[in-house]
Design an enzyme around this catalytic site. Sequence first.
Site, mmCIF file in Angstrom:
data_model
loop_
_atom_site.group_PDB
_atom_site.id
_atom_site.type_symbol
_atom_site.label_atom_id
_atom_site.label_comp_id
_atom_site.label_asym_id
_atom_site.label_seq_id
_atom_site.Cartn_x
_atom_site.Cartn_y
_atom_site.Cartn_z
ATOM 1 N N ARG A 76 -0.980 -9.680 12.670
ATOM 2 C CA ARG A 76 -1.514 -8.543 11.897
ATOM 3 C C ARG A 76 -2.378 -9.033 10.733
ATOM 4 O O ARG A 76 -3.404 -8.441 10.415
ATOM 5 C CB ARG A 76 -0.356 -7.659 11.393
ATOM 6 C CG ARG A 76 0.259 -6.826 12.526
ATOM 7 C CD ARG A 76 1.647 -6.329 12.184
ATOM 8 N NE ARG A 76 1.697 -5.494 11.023
ATOM 9 C CZ ARG A 76 2.788 -5.324 10.261
ATOM 10 N NH1 ARG A 76 3.907 -5.949 10.566
ATOM 11 N NH2 ARG A 76 2.741 -4.529 9.233
ATOM 12 N N LYS A 134 0.848 -1.214 0.000
ATOM 13 C CA LYS A 134 0.000 0.000 0.000
ATOM 14 C C LYS A 134 0.875 1.252 0.000
ATOM 15 O O LYS A 134 0.631 2.184 -0.762
ATOM 16 C CB LYS A 134 -0.917 0.028 1.249
ATOM 17 C CG LYS A 134 -1.913 -1.090 1.320
ATOM 18 C CD LYS A 134 -2.864 -0.909 2.499
ATOM 19 C CE LYS A 134 -2.220 -1.050 3.852
ATOM 20 N NZ LYS A 134 -1.679 -2.383 4.158
ATOM 21 N N ARG A 177 11.135 -6.272 4.757
ATOM 22 C CA ARG A 177 11.046 -4.801 4.715
ATOM 23 C C ARG A 177 12.169 -4.163 5.547
ATOM 24 O O ARG A 177 12.467 -4.590 6.652
ATOM 25 C CB ARG A 177 9.691 -4.365 5.268
ATOM 26 C CG ARG A 177 9.544 -2.861 5.357
ATOM 27 C CD ARG A 177 8.130 -2.398 5.466
ATOM 28 N NE ARG A 177 7.283 -3.211 6.313
ATOM 29 C CZ ARG A 177 5.962 -3.273 6.190
ATOM 30 N NH1 ARG A 177 5.359 -2.565 5.250
ATOM 31 N NH2 ARG A 177 5.241 -4.008 7.008
ATOM 32 N N ARG A 198 -9.595 1.036 9.000
ATOM 33 C CA ARG A 198 -9.255 -0.364 9.248
ATOM 34 C C ARG A 198 -10.354 -1.086 10.018
ATOM 35 O O ARG A 198 -10.227 -2.278 10.275
ATOM 36 C CB ARG A 198 -7.986 -0.418 10.090
ATOM 37 C CG ARG A 198 -6.742 -0.832 9.321
ATOM 38 C CD ARG A 198 -5.587 -0.605 10.254
ATOM 39 N NE ARG A 198 -4.446 -1.393 10.030
ATOM 40 C CZ ARG A 198 -3.264 -0.899 9.624
ATOM 41 N NH1 ARG A 198 -3.150 0.371 9.289
ATOM 42 N NH2 ARG A 198 -2.221 -1.672 9.538
ATOM 43 N N ARG A 211 11.236 -2.795 11.205
ATOM 44 C CA ARG A 211 10.125 -2.395 12.084
ATOM 45 C C ARG A 211 9.941 -3.436 13.179
ATOM 46 O O ARG A 211 10.005 -4.640 12.919
ATOM 47 C CB ARG A 211 8.834 -2.294 11.264
ATOM 48 C CG ARG A 211 8.570 -0.907 10.733
ATOM 49 C CD ARG A 211 7.417 -0.880 9.771
ATOM 50 N NE ARG A 211 6.160 -1.414 10.296
ATOM 51 C CZ ARG A 211 4.985 -1.281 9.685
ATOM 52 N NH1 ARG A 211 4.922 -0.615 8.541
ATOM 53 N NH2 ARG A 211 3.892 -1.789 10.189
HETATM 54 P P1 AMP Z 1 0.856 0.058 9.440
HETATM 55 O O1 AMP Z 1 2.129 0.830 9.241
HETATM 56 O O2 AMP Z 1 -0.247 0.525 8.566
HETATM 57 O O3 AMP Z 1 1.099 -1.436 9.350
HETATM 58 O O4 AMP Z 1 0.378 0.356 10.935
HETATM 59 C C1 AMP Z 1 1.192 0.042 12.043
HETATM 60 C C2 AMP Z 1 0.326 -0.070 13.274
HETATM 61 O O5 AMP Z 1 -0.277 1.189 13.572
HETATM 62 C C3 AMP Z 1 -0.822 -1.054 13.186
HETATM 63 O O6 AMP Z 1 -0.463 -2.397 13.418
HETATM 64 C C4 AMP Z 1 -1.733 -0.512 14.291
HETATM 65 O O7 AMP Z 1 -1.241 -0.851 15.566
HETATM 66 C C5 AMP Z 1 -1.582 1.001 14.114
HETATM 67 N N1 AMP Z 1 -2.568 1.540 13.158
HETATM 68 C C6 AMP Z 1 -2.319 2.123 11.962
HETATM 69 N N2 AMP Z 1 -3.443 2.515 11.359
HETATM 70 C C7 AMP Z 1 -4.451 2.147 12.177
HETATM 71 C C8 AMP Z 1 -5.878 2.274 12.118
HETATM 72 N N3 AMP Z 1 -6.496 2.847 11.064
HETATM 73 N N4 AMP Z 1 -6.593 1.795 13.161
HETATM 74 C C9 AMP Z 1 -6.010 1.238 14.235
HETATM 75 N N5 AMP Z 1 -4.680 1.079 14.353
HETATM 76 C C10 AMP Z 1 -3.890 1.535 13.338
#
Ligand code: AMP
Length: 305
Positions: free
Chosen positions: A251, A85, A196, A162, A240
């Site tokens: 996840r 994404k 990554r 989400r 990360r």
């Molecule tokens: P990402 O970089 O998109 O994988 O997000 C990393 C982490 O941030 C996720 O695993 C969640 O803990 C938190 N996070 C990001 N976006 C959201 C969202 N829209 N709702 C809830 N938690 C989020």
Amino acid sequence: MAVFSRYSRAATAATMQRQTATATATFSYLIRTFSSPFCSSSSNSLNSETDLNRGNKPDVLGTLKREPKGRNVQWVFLGCPGVGKGTYASRLSNLLGVPHIATGDLVRDELASAGPLPSKLKEIVNHGQLVSDELIIDLLSKRLEAGEAKGESGFILDGFPRTIRQAEILEGVTDIDLVINLKLREEALLAKCLGRRICSECGGNYNVACIDIKAEDGRPAMYMAPLPPPPQCASKLITRADDTEEVVKERLRIYHEMTRPVEDFYRSRGKLLEFNLPGGIPESWPKLLQALNLEDHEDKESAAA
Ligand code: AMP
């Protein structure tokens, strides 16, 4: 801390107001942000009868560049962790001149700040759980507000919404034109997350994984080359904390449980564009542009050179 007190206020109010309709009052920041110039005219939104999945091109895709008076695109990227994404949202953001807003980045910025919230947050994020809707909306609202003050218009959201509740709140305050649902074969997702790497200095995203799936049982082969960092980033790469095998699996599980229904939410509104990634960036980027009725002149020129 301002963020913390606003978060507490929003969380308290949200407990009292369960219905999305009343979330309008709760998330005043979001609403203020979405009232002009972010607010779209209804003529810009997709016709819900348009069947994107059958390849019909909705009008909005063909007229993006021809409507100088219209506001910029308001798009959302959905897809499992590791699908890419961020990569494609960032490329489209450069192409269309709209901000790419990744809520995961907003959460990580918050984590990097000092204060009582980060230690709680760290635990949630490092275990692959979702943070609360209230917190994420607060962070997103602040980001949109700051962007609006700088004259930004439109957005490409990555990682939001989400949950169904987040989608309902967003739908309640603005028109999302298009939701691009990126899909990649399950066996590639874990490898991509584990491969990554991020530059600790510039934040650039790279990948050391070489995905080479052989053709089997009538399914075609798939090859995705690694995405190496430029020399200046090579010595600054970090992984990360939530890109471990155990956490990535969690996840993915949470995506299927909490975010899959968001795909249906937009599908039923005629806004979902399903896009199966055929491979790495060289194969996928031109096909995605084609699906969106867009052209990348710079990409064409560098390919021709
Ligand atoms: P990402 O970089 O998109 O994988 O997000 C990393 C982490 O941030 C996720 O695993 C969640 O803990 C938190 N996070 C990001 N976006 C959201 C969202 N829209 N709702 C809830 N938690 C989020």
